[in-house]
Design a protein around this motif. Structure first.
Motif, mmCIF file in Angstrom:
data_model
loop_
_atom_site.group_PDB
_atom_site.id
_atom_site.type_symbol
_atom_site.label_atom_id
_atom_site.label_comp_id
_atom_site.label_asym_id
_atom_site.label_seq_id
_atom_site.Cartn_x
_atom_site.Cartn_y
_atom_site.Cartn_z
ATOM 1 N N ARG A 75 0.579 -1.857 -0.002
ATOM 2 C CA ARG A 75 -0.408 0.346 -0.357
ATOM 3 C C ARG A 75 0.602 0.973 0.202
ATOM 4 O O ARG A 75 1.723 1.476 0.099
ATOM 5 C CB ARG A 75 -0.978 -0.426 1.661
ATOM 6 C CG ARG A 75 -0.017 0.197 2.543
ATOM 7 C CD ARG A 75 -1.756 -0.107 3.748
ATOM 8 N NE ARG A 75 -0.353 -0.401 4.436
ATOM 9 C CZ ARG A 75 -0.326 0.935 5.646
ATOM 10 N NH1 ARG A 75 -0.556 2.259 5.430
ATOM 11 N NH2 ARG A 75 0.476 0.318 6.324
ATOM 12 N N PRO A 76 0.075 2.463 -0.547
ATOM 13 C CA PRO A 76 1.112 3.079 -0.446
ATOM 14 C C PRO A 76 1.726 3.931 0.917
ATOM 15 O O PRO A 76 0.522 4.054 1.172
ATOM 16 C CB PRO A 76 0.410 4.437 -1.221
ATOM 17 C CG PRO A 76 -0.945 3.693 -1.507
ATOM 18 C CD PRO A 76 -0.714 2.834 -1.213
ATOM 19 N N LEU A 77 2.707 4.966 0.576
ATOM 20 C CA LEU A 77 2.258 5.423 2.365
ATOM 21 C C LEU A 77 1.294 6.859 2.173
ATOM 22 O O LEU A 77 1.115 7.392 1.193
ATOM 23 C CB LEU A 77 3.955 6.178 1.897
ATOM 24 C CG LEU A 77 5.057 5.039 1.954
ATOM 25 C CD1 LEU A 77 6.591 5.653 1.397
ATOM 26 C CD2 LEU A 77 5.581 4.338 3.600
ATOM 27 N N PRO A 78 1.051 7.226 3.386
ATOM 28 C CA PRO A 78 0.508 8.285 3.659
ATOM 29 C C PRO A 78 0.975 9.592 2.766
ATOM 30 O O PRO A 78 1.755 9.679 3.635
ATOM 31 C CB PRO A 78 0.151 8.299 5.558
ATOM 32 C CG PRO A 78 1.531 7.533 5.653
ATOM 33 C CD PRO A 78 1.775 6.759 4.585
ATOM 34 N N GLN A 79 -0.097 10.356 2.645
ATOM 35 C CA GLN A 79 0.294 11.881 2.561
ATOM 36 C C GLN A 79 1.032 12.396 3.470
ATOM 37 O O GLN A 79 0.933 12.399 4.720
ATOM 38 C CB GLN A 79 -0.891 12.192 1.704
ATOM 39 C CG GLN A 79 -1.232 11.764 0.659
ATOM 40 C CD GLN A 79 -0.282 12.258 -0.980
ATOM 41 O OE1 GLN A 79 -0.227 13.469 -0.923
ATOM 42 N NE2 GLN A 79 -0.401 11.216 -1.207
ATOM 43 N N ARG A 80 1.680 13.011 3.065
ATOM 44 C CA ARG A 80 2.806 14.014 3.657
ATOM 45 C C ARG A 80 1.668 15.261 3.885
ATOM 46 O O ARG A 80 1.091 15.875 3.596
ATOM 47 C CB ARG A 80 3.994 14.159 3.524
ATOM 48 C CG ARG A 80 5.412 13.918 4.054
ATOM 49 C CD ARG A 80 6.641 13.388 4.005
ATOM 50 N NE ARG A 80 7.264 12.447 4.490
ATOM 51 C CZ ARG A 80 8.771 12.828 4.379
ATOM 52 N NH1 ARG A 80 9.115 14.269 3.647
ATOM 53 N NH2 ARG A 80 9.908 11.370 4.795
ATOM 54 N N ARG A 81 1.871 15.946 5.323
ATOM 55 C CA ARG A 81 1.105 17.539 5.506
ATOM 56 C C ARG A 81 2.546 18.366 5.102
ATOM 57 O O ARG A 81 3.491 18.159 5.723
ATOM 58 C CB ARG A 81 0.978 17.525 7.369
ATOM 59 C CG ARG A 81 -1.012 16.715 7.279
ATOM 60 C CD ARG A 81 -1.108 16.725 8.844
ATOM 61 N NE ARG A 81 -2.188 15.892 8.958
ATOM 62 C CZ ARG A 81 -2.820 15.657 10.005
ATOM 63 N NH1 ARG A 81 -1.937 16.319 11.413
ATOM 64 N NH2 ARG A 81 -3.531 15.108 10.866
#
Ligand SMILES: [Zn+2]
Length: 86
Positions: A75-81
């Motif tokens: 799964r893709p990495l969580p989006q960086r804020r």
């Protein structure tokens, strides 16, 4: 190591894996230990179970043509804020 098919007069066919240098040597039936004759089969058509055959084919292929990874798996990495500039 290649797999050769032999046939025992009493017990029927069996497979034997041996080095190519020993191809011509006599084989003995694993059940009754009598000498068995070799059965000539077209290459790749020995009676191996499908999962075993697939694993051997994959192993053989990866030895000289490794698979190229074109995609990241998982799964893709969580989006960086994004940080707001002060
Ligand atoms: Zn036998």
């Amino acid at each position: 190591m290649p797999v050769y098919v032999f046939s025992c007069h009493d017990c029927g066919p069996f497979e034997l894996s041996r080095p190519m240098a020993e191809t011509g040597k006599a084989a003995h039936c694993p059940a009754c230990l009598r000498e068995a004759r070799r059965v000539f089969t077209p290459p790749g058509l020995t009676r191996l179970a499908t999962p075993v055959r697939r694993a051997l084919e994959t192993e053989e292929a990866s030895a000289h043509e490794p698979r190229v990874v074109t995609q990241k798996l998982g799964r893709p990495l969580p989006q960086r804020r994004s940080r707001k500039p002060p």
